[in-house]
Design a protein around this motif. Sequence first.
Motif, PDB file in Angstrom:
ATOM      1  N   ILE A 120       0.840  -1.199   0.000  1.00 14.83           N
ATOM      2  CA  ILE A 120       0.000   0.000   0.000  1.00 14.83           C
ATOM      3  C   ILE A 120       0.875   1.249   0.000  1.00 14.83           C
ATOM      4  CG2 ILE A 120      -1.518   1.415   1.460  1.00 14.83           C
ATOM      5  CD1 ILE A 120      -3.106  -1.026   2.118  1.00 14.83           C
ATOM      6  N   GLU A 121       1.917   1.256   0.825  1.00 14.18           N
ATOM      7  CA  GLU A 121       2.836   2.411   0.871  1.00 14.18           C
ATOM      8  C   GLU A 121       3.489   2.636  -0.484  1.00 14.18           C
ATOM      9  OE1 GLU A 121       5.610   1.787   3.998  1.00 14.18           O
ATOM     10  OE2 GLU A 121       4.107   1.882   5.597  1.00 14.18           O
ATOM     11  N   ILE A 122       3.878   1.558  -1.143  1.00 17.15           N
ATOM     12  CA  ILE A 122       4.498   1.664  -2.472  1.00 17.15           C
ATOM     13  C   ILE A 122       3.513   2.244  -3.482  1.00 17.15           C
ATOM     14  CG2 ILE A 122       5.274   0.268  -4.450  1.00 17.15           C
ATOM     15  CD1 ILE A 122       6.731  -1.525  -2.415  1.00 17.15           C
ATOM     16  N   LEU A 123       2.289   1.750  -3.456  1.00 18.44           N
ATOM     17  CA  LEU A 123       1.281   2.219  -4.414  1.00 18.44           C
ATOM     18  C   LEU A 123       0.894   3.673  -4.164  1.00 18.44           C
ATOM     19  CD1 LEU A 123      -0.929  -0.997  -4.574  1.00 18.44           C
ATOM     20  CD2 LEU A 123       0.599  -0.125  -6.361  1.00 18.44           C
ATOM     21  N   ILE A 124       0.831   4.071  -2.905  1.00 12.53           N
ATOM     22  CA  ILE A 124       0.535   5.482  -2.585  1.00 12.53           C
ATOM     23  C   ILE A 124       1.641   6.367  -3.141  1.00 12.53           C
ATOM     24  CG2 ILE A 124       0.419   7.154  -0.696  1.00 12.53           C
ATOM     25  CD1 ILE A 124      -1.068   5.037   0.944  1.00 12.53           C
ATOM     26  N   ARG A 125       2.890   5.941  -2.962  1.00 16.32           N
ATOM     27  CA  ARG A 125       4.027   6.715  -3.486  1.00 16.32           C
ATOM     28  C   ARG A 125       3.965   6.803  -4.999  1.00 16.32           C
ATOM     29  NH1 ARG A 125       8.143   4.162  -5.201  1.00 16.32           N
ATOM     30  NH2 ARG A 125       8.200   2.524  -3.608  1.00 16.32           N
ATOM     31  N   ARG A 126       3.699   5.679  -5.666  1.00 16.70           N
ATOM     32  CA  ARG A 126       3.658   5.676  -7.132  1.00 16.70           C
ATOM     33  C   ARG A 126       2.482   6.495  -7.662  1.00 16.70           C
ATOM     34  NH1 ARG A 126       7.288   2.161  -9.384  1.00 16.70           N
ATOM     35  NH2 ARG A 126       6.268   2.469 -11.404  1.00 16.70           N
ATOM     36  N   LYS A 127       1.345   6.416  -6.974  1.00 15.40           N
ATOM     37  CA  LYS A 127       0.161   7.162  -7.401  1.00 15.40           C
ATOM     38  C   LYS A 127       0.400   8.665  -7.328  1.00 15.40           C
ATOM     39  CE  LYS A 127      -4.231   7.771  -8.427  1.00 15.40           C
ATOM     40  NZ  LYS A 127      -4.733   7.540  -9.804  1.00 15.40           N
ATOM     41  N   ALA A 128       1.152   9.085  -6.316  1.00 15.48           N
ATOM     42  CA  ALA A 128       1.395  10.520  -6.108  1.00 15.48           C
ATOM     43  C   ALA A 128       2.181  11.149  -7.253  1.00 15.48           C
ATOM     44  CB  ALA A 128       2.123  10.731  -4.783  1.00 15.48           C
ATOM     45  N   ILE A 129       2.995  10.340  -7.943  1.00 14.00           N
ATOM     46  CA  ILE A 129       3.821  10.885  -9.033  1.00 14.00           C
ATOM     47  C   ILE A 129       3.387  10.351 -10.400  1.00 14.00           C
ATOM     48  CG2 ILE A 129       5.835  11.232  -7.544  1.00 14.00           C
ATOM     49  CD1 ILE A 129       6.992   8.631  -8.681  1.00 14.00           C
ATOM     50  N   SER A 130       2.298   9.606 -10.414  1.00 14.54           N
ATOM     51  CA  SER A 130       1.853   8.989 -11.669  1.00 14.54           C
ATOM     52  C   SER A 130       1.348  10.031 -12.655  1.00 14.54           C
ATOM     53  CB  SER A 130       0.743   7.972 -11.388  1.00 14.54           C
ATOM     54  OG  SER A 130       0.264   7.416 -12.589  1.00 14.54           O
ATOM     55  N   GLN A 131       1.681   9.795 -13.928  1.00 14.55           N
ATOM     56  CA  GLN A 131       1.238  10.697 -14.992  1.00 14.55           C
ATOM     57  C   GLN A 131       0.402   9.967 -16.053  1.00 14.55           C
ATOM     58  OE1 GLN A 131       4.732  12.601 -16.594  1.00 14.55           O
ATOM     59  NE2 GLN A 131       5.512  13.172 -14.578  1.00 14.55           N
ATOM     60  N   CYS A 132       0.031   8.737 -15.756  1.00 10.17           N
ATOM     61  CA  CYS A 132      -0.763   7.992 -16.729  1.00 10.17           C
ATOM     62  C   CYS A 132      -1.602   6.935 -16.018  1.00 10.17           C
ATOM     63  CB  CYS A 132       0.142   7.337 -17.784  1.00 10.17           C
ATOM     64  SG  CYS A 132       1.190   6.045 -17.121  1.00 10.17           S
TER      65      CYS A 132
END
Length: 199
Positions: A120-132
Amino acid sequence: AHINVLRGAFNHAEKLQYLVNTNLKYEPVKIPVKPIRYLSDDEQARLLKELTPHLGLTKLQQQYRQDGYDMVVTVLDLGLRISEVVTLTWEDVDLTKGTIHVTSHKVSKESVLHISNRLIEILIRRKAISQCAWVFPNKDKDGPRGHDRSTIKRAAKRAGIADYEAFHILRRTFATRLVASGVPIFDVSKLLHHSNRSE
């Protein structure tokens, strides 16, 4: 198994009074049992350490290592195939409920899996910088990441895991951890999206 089938066929033919050579000998066949290879807790930690980005790497190298780290945790915690990992989209992820919807095209199955706290922590981090739309996009951010696992293989080599076998050893590690914790084999098989327990 094949010897038993042949023996049964000959016995059945003899009962039907066919002419059968009763002097045939069925030599036992020894099938070597290869131990199931999975990563120990120490090997998992060493692999993730080697995938952790650090200063001194280029921006692209840091991105590749971070992707590798995040993908390894995804497989260790969910048991997904590489094709299932790289095709995950943010529509598949529900961070509020802590679940991921997975479609396995290989065996035409769908399931909803619960996400571990570290994932969950990894996905929150990735979602915060996701551009697609993709959880693991390609470098142009216009589609899913490819199946290239060279970054992870090199990290495994640096970690001293000489017999690393790409993603499948991570799936076996996931399964082994579940079995060791008492999860029935049938349930583990369903979580792995196997069409049968021998896959």
